[in-house]
Design an enzyme around this catalytic site. Structure first.
Site, PDB file in Angstrom:
ATOM      1  N   LYS A   1       0.837  -1.218   0.000  1.00 29.36           N
ATOM      2  CA  LYS A   1       0.000   0.000   0.000  1.00 29.36           C
ATOM      3  C   LYS A   1       0.862   1.254   0.000  1.00 29.36           C
ATOM      4  CE  LYS A   1      -1.772   1.519   4.081  1.00 29.36           C
ATOM      5  NZ  LYS A   1      -1.450   2.918   4.422  1.00 29.36           N
ATOM      6  N   ASN A   2       1.839   1.299   0.912  1.00 24.31           N
ATOM      7  CA  ASN A   2       2.583   2.540   1.081  1.00 24.31           C
ATOM      8  C   ASN A   2       3.606   2.787  -0.028  1.00 24.31           C
ATOM      9  OD1 ASN A   2       1.042   3.085   3.261  1.00 24.31           O
ATOM     10  ND2 ASN A   2       2.566   2.470   4.795  1.00 24.31           N
TER      11      ASN A   2
ATOM     12  N   ARG B   1      -4.540  10.903   4.098  1.00 23.33           N
ATOM     13  CA  ARG B   1      -3.509  11.943   4.109  1.00 23.33           C
ATOM     14  C   ARG B   1      -2.377  11.649   3.137  1.00 23.33           C
ATOM     15  NH1 ARG B   1      -2.413  13.946   8.629  1.00 23.33           N
ATOM     16  NH2 ARG B   1      -0.273  14.353   8.094  1.00 23.33           N
TER      17      ARG B   1
ATOM     18  N   CYS C   1      -4.615  13.360  12.698  1.00 26.36           N
ATOM     19  CA  CYS C   1      -4.992  11.986  12.421  1.00 26.36           C
ATOM     20  C   CYS C   1      -5.141  11.308  13.771  1.00 26.36           C
ATOM     21  CB  CYS C   1      -3.867  11.383  11.586  1.00 26.36           C
ATOM     22  SG  CYS C   1      -3.906   9.637  11.377  1.00 26.36           S
TER      23      CYS C   1
ATOM     24  N   ARG D   1       0.912  14.412  12.957  1.00 25.63           N
ATOM     25  CA  ARG D   1       1.312  14.159  11.578  1.00 25.63           C
ATOM     26  C   ARG D   1       1.377  15.440  10.734  1.00 25.63           C
ATOM     27  NH1 ARG D   1      -1.186   8.705   9.347  1.00 25.63           N
ATOM     28  NH2 ARG D   1       0.757   8.682   8.237  1.00 25.63           N
TER      29      ARG D   1
ATOM     30  N   ASP E   1       5.089  20.014   7.755  1.00 27.68           N
ATOM     31  CA  ASP E   1       5.986  21.176   7.653  1.00 27.68           C
ATOM     32  C   ASP E   1       7.269  20.870   6.865  1.00 27.68           C
ATOM     33  OD1 ASP E   1       6.300  19.516   9.909  1.00 27.68           O
ATOM     34  OD2 ASP E   1       7.517  20.986  10.967  1.00 27.68           O
TER      35      ASP E   1
ATOM     36  N   ASP F   1       4.341   0.451  12.173  1.00 24.88           N
ATOM     37  CA  ASP F   1       3.101  -0.133  11.648  1.00 24.88           C
ATOM     38  C   ASP F   1       2.890  -1.574  12.131  1.00 24.88           C
ATOM     39  OD1 ASP F   1       2.728   2.250  10.363  1.00 24.88           O
ATOM     40  OD2 ASP F   1       3.448   1.556   8.419  1.00 24.88           O
TER      41      ASP F   1
ATOM     42  N   ARG G   1      -8.798  -0.237   4.577  1.00 29.83           N
ATOM     43  CA  ARG G   1      -7.850   0.701   3.934  1.00 29.83           C
ATOM     44  C   ARG G   1      -6.549   0.011   3.567  1.00 29.83           C
ATOM     45  NH1 ARG G   1      -7.098   6.243   6.969  1.00 29.83           N
ATOM     46  NH2 ARG G   1      -5.711   6.342   5.194  1.00 29.83           N
TER      47      ARG G   1
HETATM   48  N1  EPU Z   1       6.517  14.603  10.655  1.00 30.49           N
HETATM   49  C1  EPU Z   1       6.586  15.937  10.971  1.00 30.49           C
HETATM   50  N2  EPU Z   1       6.576  16.854   9.946  1.00 30.49           N
HETATM   51  C2  EPU Z   1       6.505  16.458   8.632  1.00 30.49           C
HETATM   52  C3  EPU Z   1       6.440  15.090   8.336  1.00 30.49           C
HETATM   53  C4  EPU Z   1       6.451  14.180   9.374  1.00 30.49           C
HETATM   54  O1  EPU Z   1       6.637  16.327  12.127  1.00 30.49           O
HETATM   55  O2  EPU Z   1       6.506  17.343   7.759  1.00 30.49           O
HETATM   56  C5  EPU Z   1       6.499  13.610  11.755  1.00 30.49           C
HETATM   57  C6  EPU Z   1       5.131  12.915  11.842  1.00 30.49           C
HETATM   58  O3  EPU Z   1       4.229  13.660  12.611  1.00 30.49           O
HETATM   59  C7  EPU Z   1       5.471  11.582  12.439  1.00 30.49           C
HETATM   60  C8  EPU Z   1       6.899  11.318  11.948  1.00 30.49           C
HETATM   61  O4  EPU Z   1       7.399  12.569  11.457  1.00 30.49           O
HETATM   62  O5  EPU Z   1       5.473  11.687  13.822  1.00 30.49           O
HETATM   63  C9  EPU Z   1       7.029  10.287  10.852  1.00 30.49           C
HETATM   64  O6  EPU Z   1       6.132  10.594   9.818  1.00 30.49           O
HETATM   65  P1  EPU Z   1       6.410  10.196   8.300  1.00 30.49           P
HETATM   66  O7  EPU Z   1       6.317  11.442   7.488  1.00 30.49           O
HETATM   67  O8  EPU Z   1       7.639   9.374   8.193  1.00 30.49           O
HETATM   68  O9  EPU Z   1       5.152   9.272   7.991  1.00 30.49           O
HETATM   69  P2  EPU Z   1       4.159   9.332   6.757  1.00 30.49           P
HETATM   70  O10 EPU Z   1       4.906   9.507   5.496  1.00 30.49           O
HETATM   71  O11 EPU Z   1       3.052  10.270   7.069  1.00 30.49           O
HETATM   72  C10 EPU Z   1       4.282   6.769   6.269  1.00 30.49           C
HETATM   73  C11 EPU Z   1       3.293   5.641   6.186  1.00 30.49           C
HETATM   74  C12 EPU Z   1       2.778   5.302   7.579  1.00 30.49           C
HETATM   75  C13 EPU Z   1       3.964   4.914   8.459  1.00 30.49           C
HETATM   76  C14 EPU Z   1       5.002   6.043   8.457  1.00 30.49           C
HETATM   77  C15 EPU Z   1       6.260   5.691   9.228  1.00 30.49           C
HETATM   78  C16 EPU Z   1       2.298   6.004   4.028  1.00 30.49           C
HETATM   79  C17 EPU Z   1       1.075   6.317   3.252  1.00 30.49           C
HETATM   80  N3  EPU Z   1       2.178   6.029   5.339  1.00 30.49           N
HETATM   81  O12 EPU Z   1       3.564   7.863   6.813  1.00 30.49           O
HETATM   82  O13 EPU Z   1       1.926   4.170   7.420  1.00 30.49           O
HETATM   83  O14 EPU Z   1       3.515   4.706   9.775  1.00 30.49           O
HETATM   84  O15 EPU Z   1       5.383   6.361   7.092  1.00 30.49           O
HETATM   85  O16 EPU Z   1       6.813   4.537   8.761  1.00 30.49           O
HETATM   86  O17 EPU Z   1       3.348   5.734   3.464  1.00 30.49           O
HETATM   87  C18 EPU Z   1       0.102   2.784   7.889  1.00 30.49           C
HETATM   88  O18 EPU Z   1       0.310   2.202   6.827  1.00 30.49           O
HETATM   89  O19 EPU Z   1      -0.685   2.332   8.759  1.00 30.49           O
HETATM   90  C19 EPU Z   1       0.790   4.042   8.167  1.00 30.49           C
HETATM   91  C20 EPU Z   1       0.367   4.916   9.061  1.00 30.49           C
END
Ligand code: EPU
Length: 439
Positions: A23-24, A95, A119, A124, A127, A310, A402
């Site tokens: 998925k991701n 998101r 979320c 999440r 920035d 995850d 999902r």
């Molecule tokens: N963060 C910030 N600012 C940003 C971006 C991230 O503070 O601009 C923080 C987030 O709040 C969080 C941390 O950094 O606390 C990590 O977030 P990241 O951006 O790495 O996660 P993501 O890209 O939003 C993806 C997966 C998630 C998975 C995370 C970590 C997808 C669609 N989602 O999320 O998957 O938990 O990486 O591995 O790729 C799931 O599949 O259930 C899921 C939540």
């Protein structure tokens, strides 16, 4: 009227199961397909509501989509992009669709994308995505809940991420593909899904190196250098880890096919330490089994290659009946222990203090009415239901749908007693307990 799972637990899962596309990874590949004029075909696309939402976002931009659920493929013809707006109605549902921002800015030099809200599992923020795009020259305004990004020409830059954010790394990779010069993402995320995106982009004609390390360099190319491609998505390591957990939790024995074991090294080591058996039987197939009582472990969730957040809820479910006391520290999200109240209702002994959970193994869990509060918490309750004595009912399946395709069918193929049903009234657990014909 809502759909629910009814699960009769304590049956060892046995047999074989095949893992679907990640998925991701696929969500980001679909966004990347809009960088190029023409029809790109992606294979190994899982049948998930998140995939449907992403396709709606991309279709809304004026692309033509052909989704073949039998072949598990998607064709995205992005010859024409006629709209640069991704609406709140869709982005708020998922998101990950915020990833379209980098791709649209790259392709159209302008994008209007709804800011995803908070979320259930944490704040999440986005920035880093915004600061990174600004470093590449985009002018960004946030108005009325939307990010409006505009640029005359994107110019490569050095961007340091404070946290190795998966989404920010991907958004910047997409934006940098058509920028002038080189972009260097430092402290980049190293997840396998990042490597998959880089491979996809390079196959398309982009110049991305270093994916899978903490420094990714994207040398910008011209739009004419890109061409449509056919590409197969990597297997879903989190789906694989979920089935591994379910097999171990039920003291079963099963072969998990279409898995890249190297993507699960940290998780596998923790399962082995708990007492599970994992055998590599083919490069993309493992046999998982467990006979004995598990031993407790401690772990901290970390960005890849650390313990995946995850799969944290899945491991917690295993710890509920392991020998001893296990401590989990969730370091990525502020609120990712939402499975705890329901696990307690099944008899688990869990003490939670902010992002730490102390789990004291009990003899057994017992079935209960449970509610999926988010995707992974929901999946961990399915695993808990499969291992518990008696019957469990799980509500709010839309969260689980999902990220797990044909969840109940795959569990049934392993001999698990699970059924999806439409509840027309209040759940009658007693009736469920005596009505095993349903299971
Ligand atoms: N963060 C910030 N600012 C940003 C971006 C991230 O503070 O601009 C923080 C987030 O709040 C969080 C941390 O950094 O606390 C990590 O977030 P990241 O951006 O790495 O996660 P993501 O890209 O939003 C993806 C997966 C998630 C998975 C995370 C970590 C997808 C669609 N989602 O999320 O998957 O938990 O990486 O591995 O790729 C799931 O599949 O259930 C899921 C939540």
């Amino acid at each position: 009227m809502s759909e629910k799972f009814r699960i009769k637990g304590a049956t060892p899962l046995k047999g074989e199961v095949s893992i679907g596309g990640a998925k991701n990874a696929v969500l980001k590949l679909m966004a990347a397909a809009i960088l190029v004029k023409g029809a790109t075909k992606i294979y190994n696309v899982p049948d998930l509501t998140d995939v449907d939402i992403m396709l709606s976002v991309i279709e809304g931009l004026g692309t033509k989509i052909k989704h073949d659920k039998i072949e598990k493929s998607v064709v995205i013809d992005a010859t024409n992009i006629t709209n640069i707006t991704a609406k709140y109605e869709l982005v708020s549902k998922m998101r990950a669709s915020f990833i379209i921002l980098g791709a649209l800015v790259s392709r159209c030099k302008e994008a209007i994308v709804a800011l995803p809200g908070g979320c259930a599992i944490g704040e999440r923020r986005v920035d880093f995505h915004i600061k990174g795009l600004e470093a590449l020259g985009a002018k960004i305004k946030i108005e009325n809940g939307y990010v409006h990004a505009k640029v005359h020409r994107l110019v490569g830059a050095d961007v340091y991420l404070d946290i190795p954010s998966v989404g920010a790394t991907e958004n910047l990779m997409l934006a940098a593909v058509l920028a002038e010069g080189a972009t260097r993402i430092q402290n980049a995320a190293q997840e396998p899904e990042i490597i998959d995106l880089a491979n996809f982009l390079n196959t398309m004609g982009a110049d991305v190196s270093g994916a899978g390390t903490s420094e990714i360099v994207i040398n910008g190319v011209k739009a004419d250098d890109l061409h449509p491609i056919e590409y197969t998505t990597i297997p879903d390591r989190i789906e694989a880890g979920t089935y591994m957990t379910a097999v171990v939790a039920t003291k079963g024995k099963a072969i998990i096919r279409n898995v890249f074991p190297g993507h699960l090294t940290f998780f596998n080591n923790k399962l082995l330490k708990m007492g599970a058996n994992i055998k590599l039987i083919e490069p993309t197939a493992i046999e998982v089994s467990c006979k004995n009582k598990l031993s407790a472990i401690n772990f901290v969730t970390q960005p890849y290659p650390g313990f995946p957040t995850d799969l944290q809820s899945m491991a917690m479910t295993l710890l509920t009946t392991a020998d001893g006391v296990g401590i989990i520290t969730e370091s990525l999200y502020e609120n990712r222990f939402m499975q705890v109240p329901d696990l307690r209702r099944m008899g688990a002994d869990i003490h939670q203090d902010r992002n730490h959970a102390i789990i004291k193994g009990v003899k057994k869990l017992t079935g209960a009415i449970l509610s999926a509060s988010d995707l992974r918490a929901g999946a961990s309750l399915v695993v808990a239901g499969l291992m518990a004595d008696g019957t469990s009912v799980i509500e709010n399946l839309h969260h689980i749908d999902r990220g797990y395709e044909n969840f109940e069918e795959k569990i049934k193929s392993l001999g698990g007693k699970i059924e999806r049903y439409v509840d027309n009234s209040e759940v009658n657990l007693t009736e469920g307990l005596h009505n095993e014909a349903h299971l």
